[in-house]
Enzyme design. Sequence first.
Site, PDB file in Angstrom:
ATOM      1  N   VAL A 103       1.105  -1.320  -0.120  1.00  0.00           N
ATOM      2  CA  VAL A 103       0.330   0.020   0.330  1.00  0.00           C
ATOM      3  C   VAL A 103       0.455   1.389  -0.103  1.00  0.00           C
ATOM      4  O   VAL A 103       1.884   1.363   0.954  1.00  0.00           O
ATOM      5  CB  VAL A 103      -1.163   0.472   1.060  1.00  0.00           C
ATOM      6  CG1 VAL A 103      -1.581   1.166   1.415  1.00  0.00           C
ATOM      7  CG2 VAL A 103      -1.640  -1.211   1.218  1.00  0.00           C
ATOM      8  N   GLY A 127       3.729   4.184   3.522  1.00  0.00           N
ATOM      9  CA  GLY A 127       3.592   3.127   2.633  1.00  0.00           C
ATOM     10  C   GLY A 127       3.693   1.524   3.792  1.00  0.00           C
ATOM     11  O   GLY A 127       4.474   1.931   4.661  1.00  0.00           O
ATOM     12  N   LYS A 128       3.219   0.743   3.511  1.00  0.00           N
ATOM     13  CA  LYS A 128       3.222  -0.857   4.275  1.00  0.00           C
ATOM     14  C   LYS A 128       2.644  -1.450   3.263  1.00  0.00           C
ATOM     15  O   LYS A 128       2.298  -1.582   2.111  1.00  0.00           O
ATOM     16  CB  LYS A 128       3.223  -0.254   5.036  1.00  0.00           C
ATOM     17  CG  LYS A 128       3.083  -1.775   6.323  1.00  0.00           C
ATOM     18  CD  LYS A 128       4.462  -0.760   7.095  1.00  0.00           C
ATOM     19  CE  LYS A 128       4.492  -1.623   8.429  1.00  0.00           C
ATOM     20  NZ  LYS A 128       5.602  -0.407   9.300  1.00  0.00           N
ATOM     21  N   GLY A 129       3.725  -2.732   3.404  1.00  0.00           N
ATOM     22  CA  GLY A 129       3.366  -3.932   2.918  1.00  0.00           C
ATOM     23  C   GLY A 129       3.609  -5.322   3.498  1.00  0.00           C
ATOM     24  O   GLY A 129       3.753  -5.293   5.092  1.00  0.00           O
TER      25      GLY A 129
END
Length: 425
Positions: free
Chosen positions: A65, A110-112
């Site tokens: 994201v 962001g992050k994932g």
Amino acid sequence: MAVVKRTSSNSELSTALENFYGAAEEMGLSEGLIEILSRSERMLCVSIPIEMDDGSIKVFEGFRVQHSSAIGPAKGGIRFDHEVCLDECEALGIAMTWKCALAGIPYGGGKGGVCVDVTKISKKEKEKISRTFAARIEPIVGAWTDVPAPDMNTDGQVMVWFTDTISKMRNRLEPAIFTGKPPLFWGSLGRNEATGLGVATCAIELLKVEGIDPKGATVAVQGFGNVGSFTAKFMAEAGAKVVAVSDLSGSYFNPAGIDIKAAFDHISNPANKKLLTGFAGAEFKEGGDAVIFADCDILMPCAGGSQITGKNADKIKAKYIVEGANYPTTPDGDAILKSKGIIAIPDFLANSGGVIGSYFEWCQDLSGYFWSKEEYNERLVKIMSNNFRDVWAYAKEKNVVMRRAAFMKAIQRVADRVEMRGVFM
Ligand code: NAD
């Protein structure tokens, strides 16, 4: 037209949105900016098919994201965990936008992650998952677009697999896409200690503005992993007395001050499996959370989330809390701290040394010029001290608690960039 607020059944996303809407309202942010910043710019879902060691095929789900790139490339970790889902990644991506903005580094958020139970996969399977995930998110990551980092159950080795995969796909070395790499391969000296150094720096600045000499101030640290152990070390080096520490094995008290070097030696002994089990020189109490109620000036939760809650916050004796862990305080716990007049330094200010350290690695990778550990630490302490003092002054000016002030300051910085850059087309 009033803003239609987003809601979520995912508790982390719901908290992230509530925090945002609450601060945005208090700041008087325009409806358009609220609409823009309450949504993510891009959310990618990928499938990761892997041939397992036994020859069977399994397909894992992965996500990345990018909440905001208003200030700069999206920045945030990639975790491997069986609870990973799109909503969790979005919540954490939103939090990264505010953390980077508050830290004053040129990144968005962001992050994932990959939904996988790491206890059930081999090293070879982990490598395959890492490489296939990297290939799947390749179109959207880059040194100037999205710069991931390690998170839960991912480490320097995983970052090397990511970097190697994308470098081979693009036929050129791409060292600045992933941070948290080992110093042997485009990583940076100092990163290992960066978060703890930042947490301790915030605590020392807090004592100074409160007119308390750090020498002799008493400290209790929950968690003795990466963040907790280095936080305790730097507090002790500043002359503070660490009267209690804890980890999964229990809590350890010594009103005269725990010997932090001895505690480090203890967890470094392979027989102790990185735990304080059997640590001498302190009184033992069952449960890693007993430390929360220690008689001390500063409590530093550096273990995990939701440790200070509506059920236990009223028993806290510390005057100050400096949050090393992410989300250690629940909203109902926070309300009690506020009513007791306990000053809490929020996680996304106090533990931002980690992401500032990642930024240092990115700077070094882009220039191909590497710094000494002394240069790294000196720059980190300077940025952390300035950031703390900035938020402290802003909280006084706006007459709000530190957590709200930090949100307001961070959101304003992102909103200013969105306004300056304009809405595309
Ligand atoms: P870690 O796994 O190295 O250490 C966690 C420590 O907490 C271990 O000592 C463990 O035994 C202890 N622990 C777990 N449950 C406990 C409990 N109930 N009571 C007492 N101790 C307990 O993890 P870490 O990297 O130190 O991260 C800790 C927290 O800080 C996490 O919330 C993480 O998201 C956050 N954080 C870490 C970094 C970083 O750079 N490592 C950066 C920002 C935020």
